[in-house]
Design a protein around this motif. Sequence first.
Motif, short mmCIF file in Angstrom:
data_model
loop_
_atom_site.label_atom_id
_atom_site.label_comp_id
_atom_site.label_asym_id
_atom_site.label_seq_id
_atom_site.Cartn_x
_atom_site.Cartn_y
_atom_site.Cartn_z
N LEU A 107 10.47 46.53 13.62
CA LEU A 107 10.08 46.65 14.92
C LEU A 107 8.82 46.25 15.39
CD1 LEU A 107 11.64 50.03 15.82
CD2 LEU A 107 12.24 47.74 16.95
N SER A 108 7.94 46.58 14.32
CA SER A 108 6.42 46.29 14.30
C SER A 108 6.22 44.76 14.25
CB SER A 108 5.65 46.68 13.05
OG SER A 108 4.46 46.58 13.02
N ALA A 109 7.11 44.07 13.37
CA ALA A 109 7.05 42.52 13.50
C ALA A 109 7.34 41.97 14.73
CB ALA A 109 7.79 42.07 12.29
N LEU A 110 8.49 42.59 15.17
CA LEU A 110 9.02 42.11 16.46
C LEU A 110 7.82 42.19 17.57
CD1 LEU A 110 12.66 43.23 16.51
CD2 LEU A 110 11.78 40.68 16.24
N ALA A 111 7.25 43.39 17.70
CA ALA A 111 6.35 43.72 18.60
C ALA A 111 5.06 42.94 18.52
CB ALA A 111 5.91 45.27 18.70
N ASN A 112 4.72 42.70 17.27
CA ASN A 112 3.38 41.97 17.15
C ASN A 112 3.49 40.23 17.33
OD1 ASN A 112 1.94 44.03 16.07
ND2 ASN A 112 2.56 43.72 13.96
N LYS A 113 4.90 40.05 17.55
CA LYS A 113 5.20 38.64 18.00
C LYS A 113 5.58 38.80 19.41
CE LYS A 113 5.21 36.65 14.00
NZ LYS A 113 4.25 35.48 13.50
N SER A 114 5.24 39.72 20.13
CA SER A 114 5.44 39.79 21.66
C SER A 114 6.92 39.84 21.92
CB SER A 114 4.78 38.63 22.26
OG SER A 114 3.59 38.63 22.14
N TYR A 115 7.78 40.34 21.12
CA TYR A 115 9.08 40.46 21.50
C TYR A 115 9.19 41.65 22.32
CZ TYR A 115 10.99 36.67 18.70
OH TYR A 115 11.44 35.32 18.17
N ARG A 116 10.25 41.96 23.15
CA ARG A 116 10.22 43.04 23.98
C ARG A 116 11.16 44.05 23.08
NH1 ARG A 116 8.50 43.63 28.84
NH2 ARG A 116 9.78 45.05 29.51
N ILE A 117 10.60 45.26 23.35
CA ILE A 117 11.13 46.33 22.54
C ILE A 117 12.04 47.31 23.58
CG2 ILE A 117 11.03 48.38 21.03
CD1 ILE A 117 10.23 45.79 19.74
N THR A 118 13.36 47.47 23.50
CA THR A 118 14.12 48.05 24.47
C THR A 118 13.51 49.37 24.73
OG1 THR A 118 15.88 48.97 22.98
CG2 THR A 118 16.35 46.66 23.89
N GLU A 119 13.80 49.99 26.03
CA GLU A 119 13.41 51.32 26.57
C GLU A 119 13.82 52.48 25.68
OE1 GLU A 119 13.13 52.19 30.69
OE2 GLU A 119 12.93 49.93 31.05
N ASN A 120 15.15 52.27 25.13
CA ASN A 120 15.68 53.42 24.41
C ASN A 120 15.04 53.47 23.12
OD1 ASN A 120 17.01 51.15 23.84
ND2 ASN A 120 19.11 52.32 23.21
N ILE A 121 14.75 52.43 22.57
CA ILE A 121 13.95 52.48 21.42
C ILE A 121 12.72 52.98 21.55
CG2 ILE A 121 12.92 50.97 19.45
CD1 ILE A 121 16.23 51.10 19.03
N ILE A 122 12.17 52.80 22.43
CA ILE A 122 10.74 52.95 22.69
C ILE A 122 10.69 54.51 22.80
CG2 ILE A 122 8.65 53.24 24.34
CD1 ILE A 122 9.49 50.14 24.82
N ASP A 123 11.69 55.14 23.73
CA ASP A 123 11.94 56.53 23.95
C ASP A 123 12.07 57.35 22.77
OD1 ASP A 123 11.53 56.22 26.85
OD2 ASP A 123 13.64 56.10 27.00
N ASN A 124 12.78 56.48 21.73
CA ASN A 124 12.93 57.15 20.35
C ASN A 124 11.70 57.25 19.43
OD1 ASN A 124 15.77 58.54 20.41
ND2 ASN A 124 16.34 56.26 20.99
#
Length: 130
Positions: free
Chosen positions: A20-37
């Motif tokens: 998730l960190s790698a995805l977020a650092n590459k500006s990929y969107r993280i889904t709301e349910n993942i963020i909520d958790n």
Amino acid sequence: MLHYLLYTGNTDREIILNLLSALANKSYRITENIIDNLVDDINGKYSVKTNLIIESVIKNGQVVPNKCLEYFASNLFLSDIKEVRSRSFDILKEYSTKHHDKNIPQEVQSIIELEKLSDILDKATDHKSQ
């Protein structure tokens, strides 16, 4: 599926947080349910990694739950570590700017404004003393 793997305990949570960190650092969107958790673990065992992911999500311009904003706002008053306070302020300021103060609880907006004023006063005082 990532949400399921992250919270069922059937896999190594740290590996998924790294992903998730790698995805977020590459500006990929993280889904709301993942963020909520992720927010549920903001003060937990993996809080450092979780905070970095949430910071990246904010820098990417995504909306985060109020609990995230409240957490960073509380750091401004509760943390004894100057770097944590400064980083939390920068994150809140960036979020406020990117979202034009929309979707930000009034209490958090007030804290951001107070910190902005404090920052201005600190800089003015530093400038006069030089």
